[in-house]
Design a protein around this motif. Structure first.
Motif, mmCIF file in Angstrom:
data_model
loop_
_atom_site.group_PDB
_atom_site.id
_atom_site.type_symbol
_atom_site.label_atom_id
_atom_site.label_comp_id
_atom_site.label_asym_id
_atom_site.label_seq_id
_atom_site.Cartn_x
_atom_site.Cartn_y
_atom_site.Cartn_z
ATOM 1 N N SER A 28 29.442 60.275 2.244
ATOM 2 C CA SER A 28 30.707 59.527 2.325
ATOM 3 C C SER A 28 30.646 58.514 3.451
ATOM 4 O O SER A 28 30.172 58.819 4.544
ATOM 5 N N GLN A 143 40.458 60.759 -6.079
ATOM 6 C CA GLN A 143 41.738 60.749 -5.366
ATOM 7 C C GLN A 143 42.594 59.530 -5.684
ATOM 8 O O GLN A 143 43.669 59.373 -5.108
ATOM 9 N N ASN B 13 43.546 71.453 10.051
ATOM 10 C CA ASN B 13 42.345 71.306 9.229
ATOM 11 C C ASN B 13 41.313 72.389 9.507
ATOM 12 O O ASN B 13 40.892 72.580 10.641
ATOM 13 N N CYS B 18 35.085 66.997 8.166
ATOM 14 C CA CYS B 18 35.490 65.908 7.263
ATOM 15 C C CYS B 18 36.080 64.719 8.020
ATOM 16 O O CYS B 18 36.200 63.628 7.464
ATOM 17 N N GLN B 19 36.454 64.930 9.261
ATOM 18 C CA GLN B 19 37.208 63.897 9.979
ATOM 19 C C GLN B 19 36.520 62.528 10.055
ATOM 20 O O GLN B 19 37.178 61.505 9.859
ATOM 21 N N SER B 21 34.777 60.946 7.922
ATOM 22 C CA SER B 21 34.967 60.149 6.713
ATOM 23 C C SER B 21 36.445 60.020 6.344
ATOM 24 O O SER B 21 36.836 59.069 5.671
ATOM 25 N N VAL B 22 37.274 60.982 6.768
ATOM 26 C CA VAL B 22 38.698 60.925 6.429
ATOM 27 C C VAL B 22 39.449 59.971 7.367
ATOM 28 O O VAL B 22 40.271 59.173 6.926
ATOM 29 N N ALA B 24 41.665 60.864 9.862
ATOM 30 C CA ALA B 24 43.064 61.275 10.001
ATOM 31 C C ALA B 24 43.577 60.899 11.390
ATOM 32 O O ALA B 24 42.818 60.896 12.356
#
Lengths: 171, 102
Positions: A28, A143, B13, B18-19, B21-22, B24
């Motif tokens: 990703s 998504q 979380n 994941c952070q 790519s996310v 947040a």
């Protein structure tokens, strides 16, 4: 002072699934923009809403669609539900095929702590509870529809109800 | 999108990996099993403490993307912790079937 250890993201995952998700993560692209809105008032005056990805619905609203996912395992219901802040476990359904939902069915607070938030408000730690909380269903390989439709609708509803801060809990 | 509407958010979380790519706004990382982010069934004290810790980040975080690792420890070892559904999810069932065919 003892140092708090970092949370191990893979701790509860079987090794094969962990490797699969790790590979997906590595592929990703990194996030380029991180949005950030400061809380406009102290917590003791703030209006708070909760959101869970556990697939919670409140009849007579329809439940999240599990049958279509059974027919097409790559698909997950991208819609959203409003959960009245006064709802308890007896008022809701929980549908999510990727976790054991029996815990959330026995005690809604493990995924959507409506009672705990009400207690913090009663104790004066938090300003107020918004009239609505929210749920989506977290299994979304694609998504796009959730982002294009559900997310803006939830944001608009929160805004309309005067929400100033929200706690989002993926399951 | 919620932040863009002018609402401060924090994600409780279980997978802070994941952070990156996310991206947040705020992450309260917690070592709890899937399906029970706030704590065990009936454990109101832990649920309240986790909620309070997540909420406090709305006030304390000053920079976008901050991650705080919460000090909560799940009482069971991972192997003894049941969080997976009774029957495999459709995608897992499909993958297992594909493996058997190989």
């Amino acid at each position: 002072m003892t140092k708090i250890p970092e949370v191990d993201s893979w701790r509860f995952l079987p090794p094969r699934l962990a490797r699969l998700l790790q590979a997906r993560l590595e592929a990703s692209p990194p996030a380029t923009v991180i949005p950030f809105t400061p809380l406009p008032v102290p917590l003791s005056r703030a209006r708070i809403a909760l959101l869970s990805t556990a697939g919670i619905s409140c009849p007579p609203d329809p439940p999240f669609d599990m049958e279509s996912e059974r027919a097409n395992p790559m698909w997950g219901d991208p819609s959203w539900r409003r959960i009245p802040a006064t709802a308890t476990g007896a008022d809701v359904e929980v549908n999510h095929l990727h976790i054991d939902t029996s815990y959330a069915k026995r005690d809604l607070n493990v995924v959507l702590p409506t009672q705990r938030l009400a207690e913090l408000v009663a104790a004066g730690e938090i300003g107020s509870v918004a009239p609505s909380h929210y749920s989506v269903m977290g299994f979304q390989l694609d998504q796009s529809q959730q982002l294009a439709e559900s997310a803006p609708a939830i944001a608009a509803s929160m805004k309309a109800e005067g929400v100033q801060g929200a706690v989002l809990a993926p399951v | 999108m919620i932040e863009e509407a002018g609402i401060a958010t924090v994600i409780l979380n279980m997978m802070p990996a994941c952070q990156p790519s996310v991206g947040a706004p705020r992450v309260a990382a917690i070592s709890h099993p899937f399906g029970r982010p706030y704590g065990e069934v009936g454990d109101a004290e832990t649920q309240r403490a986790v909620l309070r810790a997540a909420l406090s980040m709305l006030e304390s975080a000053k920079t976008p993307g901050e991650v705080v690792h919460l000090p909560f420890r799940w009482p069971e070892e991972p192997k003894a912790t049941k969080w997976e559904p009774q029957e495999p999810s459709p995608i897992v069932a499909m993958m297992l079937q594909a493996q058997r065919r190989e």
